[in-house]
Design a protein around this motif. Sequence first.
Motif, PDB file in Angstrom:
ATOM      1  N   LEU A  57       0.649  -1.120  -0.138  1.00  0.00           N
ATOM      2  CA  LEU A  57      -0.018   0.240  -0.074  1.00  0.00           C
ATOM      3  C   LEU A  57       0.762   1.056   0.046  1.00  0.00           C
ATOM      4  CD1 LEU A  57      -2.742  -0.919   2.675  1.00  0.00           C
ATOM      5  CD2 LEU A  57      -2.916  -0.273   0.387  1.00  0.00           C
ATOM      6  N   LEU A  58       1.794   1.142   0.558  1.00  0.00           N
ATOM      7  CA  LEU A  58       2.637   2.602   0.720  1.00  0.00           C
ATOM      8  C   LEU A  58       3.886   2.478  -0.760  1.00  0.00           C
ATOM      9  CD1 LEU A  58       4.156   2.068   4.387  1.00  0.00           C
ATOM     10  CD2 LEU A  58       2.793   4.027   3.493  1.00  0.00           C
ATOM     11  N   SER A  59       3.621   1.328  -1.141  1.00  0.00           N
ATOM     12  CA  SER A  59       4.685   1.797  -2.756  1.00  0.00           C
ATOM     13  C   SER A  59       3.667   2.483  -3.338  1.00  0.00           C
ATOM     14  CB  SER A  59       5.280   0.391  -3.059  1.00  0.00           C
ATOM     15  OG  SER A  59       4.319  -0.484  -3.028  1.00  0.00           O
ATOM     16  N   HIS A  60       2.182   1.980  -2.948  1.00  0.00           N
ATOM     17  CA  HIS A  60       1.450   2.910  -4.211  1.00  0.00           C
ATOM     18  C   HIS A  60       0.616   3.733  -3.395  1.00  0.00           C
ATOM     19  CE1 HIS A  60       2.261  -1.497  -5.560  1.00  0.00           C
ATOM     20  NE2 HIS A  60       2.250  -0.707  -7.108  1.00  0.00           N
ATOM     21  N   LEU A  61       1.442   5.194  -3.019  1.00  0.00           N
ATOM     22  CA  LEU A  61       0.793   5.763  -1.758  1.00  0.00           C
ATOM     23  C   LEU A  61      -0.343   6.787  -3.197  1.00  0.00           C
ATOM     24  CD1 LEU A  61      -0.743   6.151   0.502  1.00  0.00           C
ATOM     25  CD2 LEU A  61       1.220   7.454   1.143  1.00  0.00           C
ATOM     26  N   SER A  62       0.585   6.939  -4.286  1.00  0.00           N
ATOM     27  CA  SER A  62       1.104   8.422  -4.922  1.00  0.00           C
ATOM     28  C   SER A  62      -0.745   8.045  -5.473  1.00  0.00           C
ATOM     29  CB  SER A  62       1.955   8.205  -5.745  1.00  0.00           C
ATOM     30  OG  SER A  62       1.760   7.453  -6.946  1.00  0.00           O
ATOM     31  N   LEU A  63      -0.892   6.899  -5.839  1.00  0.00           N
ATOM     32  CA  LEU A  63      -2.358   6.616  -6.343  1.00  0.00           C
ATOM     33  C   LEU A  63      -3.214   7.219  -5.405  1.00  0.00           C
ATOM     34  CD1 LEU A  63      -1.718   3.474  -7.835  1.00  0.00           C
ATOM     35  CD2 LEU A  63      -2.323   5.384  -8.793  1.00  0.00           C
ATOM     36  N   LEU A  64      -3.148   7.809  -4.268  1.00  0.00           N
ATOM     37  CA  LEU A  64      -3.903   8.046  -3.561  1.00  0.00           C
ATOM     38  C   LEU A  64      -4.597   9.290  -3.556  1.00  0.00           C
ATOM     39  CD1 LEU A  64      -3.837   6.169   0.320  1.00  0.00           C
ATOM     40  CD2 LEU A  64      -5.106   5.611  -2.499  1.00  0.00           C
ATOM     41  N   PHE A  65      -3.355  10.385  -4.488  1.00  0.00           N
ATOM     42  CA  PHE A  65      -4.244  11.664  -5.119  1.00  0.00           C
ATOM     43  C   PHE A  65      -4.267  11.752  -5.530  1.00  0.00           C
ATOM     44  CE2 PHE A  65      -0.071  11.699  -2.105  1.00  0.00           C
ATOM     45  CZ  PHE A  65      -0.525  12.916  -0.440  1.00  0.00           C
ATOM     46  N   VAL A  66      -5.078  11.006  -6.476  1.00  0.00           N
ATOM     47  CA  VAL A  66      -5.458  10.900  -8.127  1.00  0.00           C
ATOM     48  C   VAL A  66      -6.844  11.757  -8.149  1.00  0.00           C
ATOM     49  CG1 VAL A  66      -5.978   9.406  -9.847  1.00  0.00           C
ATOM     50  CG2 VAL A  66      -4.007   9.251  -9.839  1.00  0.00           C
ATOM     51  N   PRO A  67      -7.747  10.921  -7.053  1.00  0.00           N
ATOM     52  CA  PRO A  67      -8.315  11.538  -6.845  1.00  0.00           C
ATOM     53  C   PRO A  67      -9.159  12.745  -6.075  1.00  0.00           C
ATOM     54  CG  PRO A  67      -8.904   9.281  -5.573  1.00  0.00           C
ATOM     55  CD  PRO A  67      -7.480   9.716  -6.388  1.00  0.00           C
ATOM     56  N   ALA A  68      -7.740  13.509  -5.403  1.00  0.00           N
ATOM     57  CA  ALA A  68      -7.587  15.082  -5.322  1.00  0.00           C
ATOM     58  C   ALA A  68      -7.316  15.877  -6.189  1.00  0.00           C
ATOM     59  CB  ALA A  68      -6.704  14.771  -4.052  1.00  0.00           C
ATOM     60  N   GLY A  69      -6.914  15.395  -7.567  1.00  0.00           N
ATOM     61  CA  GLY A  69      -6.576  16.545  -8.329  1.00  0.00           C
ATOM     62  C   GLY A  69      -7.695  15.844  -9.321  1.00  0.00           C
ATOM     63  N   GLY A  71     -10.567  15.640  -8.704  1.00  0.00           N
ATOM     64  CA  GLY A  71     -11.682  16.699  -7.532  1.00  0.00           C
ATOM     65  C   GLY A  71     -11.183  18.203  -8.254  1.00  0.00           C
ATOM     66  N   VAL A  72     -10.199  18.798  -7.838  1.00  0.00           N
ATOM     67  CA  VAL A  72      -9.696  19.983  -8.600  1.00  0.00           C
ATOM     68  C   VAL A  72      -9.912  20.168 -10.019  1.00  0.00           C
ATOM     69  CG1 VAL A  72      -7.467  21.220  -8.632  1.00  0.00           C
ATOM     70  CG2 VAL A  72      -8.053  20.410  -6.400  1.00  0.00           C
ATOM     71  N   VAL A  73      -9.377  19.685 -10.417  1.00  0.00           N
ATOM     72  CA  VAL A  73      -9.795  19.182 -12.214  1.00  0.00           C
ATOM     73  C   VAL A  73     -11.522  20.315 -12.103  1.00  0.00           C
ATOM     74  CG1 VAL A  73      -9.391  18.654 -13.943  1.00  0.00           C
ATOM     75  CG2 VAL A  73      -7.483  18.556 -12.986  1.00  0.00           C
ATOM     76  N   ALA A  74     -12.207  19.103 -11.727  1.00  0.00           N
ATOM     77  CA  ALA A  74     -13.578  19.685 -11.919  1.00  0.00           C
ATOM     78  C   ALA A  74     -13.975  20.974 -10.982  1.00  0.00           C
ATOM     79  CB  ALA A  74     -13.906  18.343 -10.626  1.00  0.00           C
ATOM     80  N   HIS A  75     -13.292  21.575  -9.722  1.00  0.00           N
ATOM     81  CA  HIS A  75     -13.822  22.429  -9.756  1.00  0.00           C
ATOM     82  C   HIS A  75     -13.174  24.209 -10.372  1.00  0.00           C
ATOM     83  CE1 HIS A  75     -15.772  19.385  -7.262  1.00  0.00           C
ATOM     84  NE2 HIS A  75     -17.021  20.101  -6.799  1.00  0.00           N
ATOM     85  N   LEU A  76     -12.709  22.907 -10.928  1.00  0.00           N
ATOM     86  CA  LEU A  76     -11.905  24.923 -11.989  1.00  0.00           C
ATOM     87  C   LEU A  76     -12.180  25.700 -11.678  1.00  0.00           C
ATOM     88  CD1 LEU A  76      -8.749  23.373 -14.552  1.00  0.00           C
ATOM     89  CD2 LEU A  76      -8.725  23.971 -11.997  1.00  0.00           C
ATOM     90  N   PRO A  77     -13.876  25.927 -12.267  1.00  0.00           N
ATOM     91  CA  PRO A  77     -14.083  27.091 -12.397  1.00  0.00           C
ATOM     92  C   PRO A  77     -14.520  27.728 -11.014  1.00  0.00           C
ATOM     93  CG  PRO A  77     -15.875  25.757 -13.752  1.00  0.00           C
ATOM     94  CD  PRO A  77     -14.199  24.559 -13.066  1.00  0.00           C
ATOM     95  N   VAL A  78     -14.797  26.562  -9.750  1.00  0.00           N
ATOM     96  CA  VAL A  78     -14.319  27.590  -8.471  1.00  0.00           C
ATOM     97  C   VAL A  78     -13.611  27.968  -8.074  1.00  0.00           C
ATOM     98  CG1 VAL A  78     -15.338  27.283  -6.231  1.00  0.00           C
ATOM     99  CG2 VAL A  78     -16.573  25.980  -8.127  1.00  0.00           C
ATOM    100  N   LEU A  79     -12.649  27.175  -8.194  1.00  0.00           N
ATOM    101  CA  LEU A  79     -11.220  28.074  -8.155  1.00  0.00           C
ATOM    102  C   LEU A  79     -11.001  29.036  -8.698  1.00  0.00           C
ATOM    103  CD1 LEU A  79      -8.505  26.903  -6.352  1.00  0.00           C
ATOM    104  CD2 LEU A  79      -8.018  25.414  -8.099  1.00  0.00           C
ATOM    105  N   ALA A  80     -11.261  29.074  -9.637  1.00  0.00           N
ATOM    106  CA  ALA A  80     -10.923  30.517 -11.037  1.00  0.00           C
ATOM    107  C   ALA A  80     -11.553  31.180 -10.394  1.00  0.00           C
ATOM    108  CB  ALA A  80     -10.428  30.044 -12.387  1.00  0.00           C
ATOM    109  N   ALA A  81     -12.814  31.461  -9.540  1.00  0.00           N
ATOM    110  CA  ALA A  81     -13.342  32.646  -8.741  1.00  0.00           C
ATOM    111  C   ALA A  81     -12.601  32.879  -7.859  1.00  0.00           C
ATOM    112  CB  ALA A  81     -15.404  32.355  -8.698  1.00  0.00           C
ATOM    113  N   GLN A  82     -12.650  31.717  -7.237  1.00  0.00           N
ATOM    114  CA  GLN A  82     -12.264  32.032  -5.765  1.00  0.00           C
ATOM    115  C   GLN A  82     -10.717  31.959  -5.672  1.00  0.00           C
ATOM    116  OE1 GLN A  82     -14.392  32.762  -3.658  1.00  0.00           O
ATOM    117  NE2 GLN A  82     -16.705  32.515  -4.677  1.00  0.00           N
ATOM    118  N   GLY A  83      -9.827  31.903  -6.268  1.00  0.00           N
ATOM    119  CA  GLY A  83      -8.601  31.697  -6.588  1.00  0.00           C
ATOM    120  C   GLY A  83      -8.040  32.756  -6.122  1.00  0.00           C
TER     121      GLY A  83
END
Length: 118
Positions: A57-69, A71-83
Amino acid sequence: MVPALAIILAFQLAGEVISRAGHLPLPGPVLGMLGMVAALSASERLRAMIRPVAQGLLSHLSLLFVPAGVGVVAHLPVLAAQGPALAVALVASTLLAIVVGAVTFTLVAKLMGSLPDE
């Protein structure tokens, strides 16, 4: 592998149940992790069984950051407005944390006698 993964998830579930049942301010996975650390400290057999799965699990821990990324891309308009507001909040809170940390360190050092009084 499956029994070890089931044990890890059982500790997480137990922590979640304890957290919710006791209305505790700690997240369930944290309580489960504390319980698992205690169990692993007490049992060499459990440690040997969980070690390969945990290392995998630890060797593949970086895969857990994919959903967060995603989520950020999916909410880019909100991020741009509130950036700009987010940037100001991040910079201000970071500076405030540094100042509070430095002042606290100085006060504790003076109380402990580590720094000469000015």
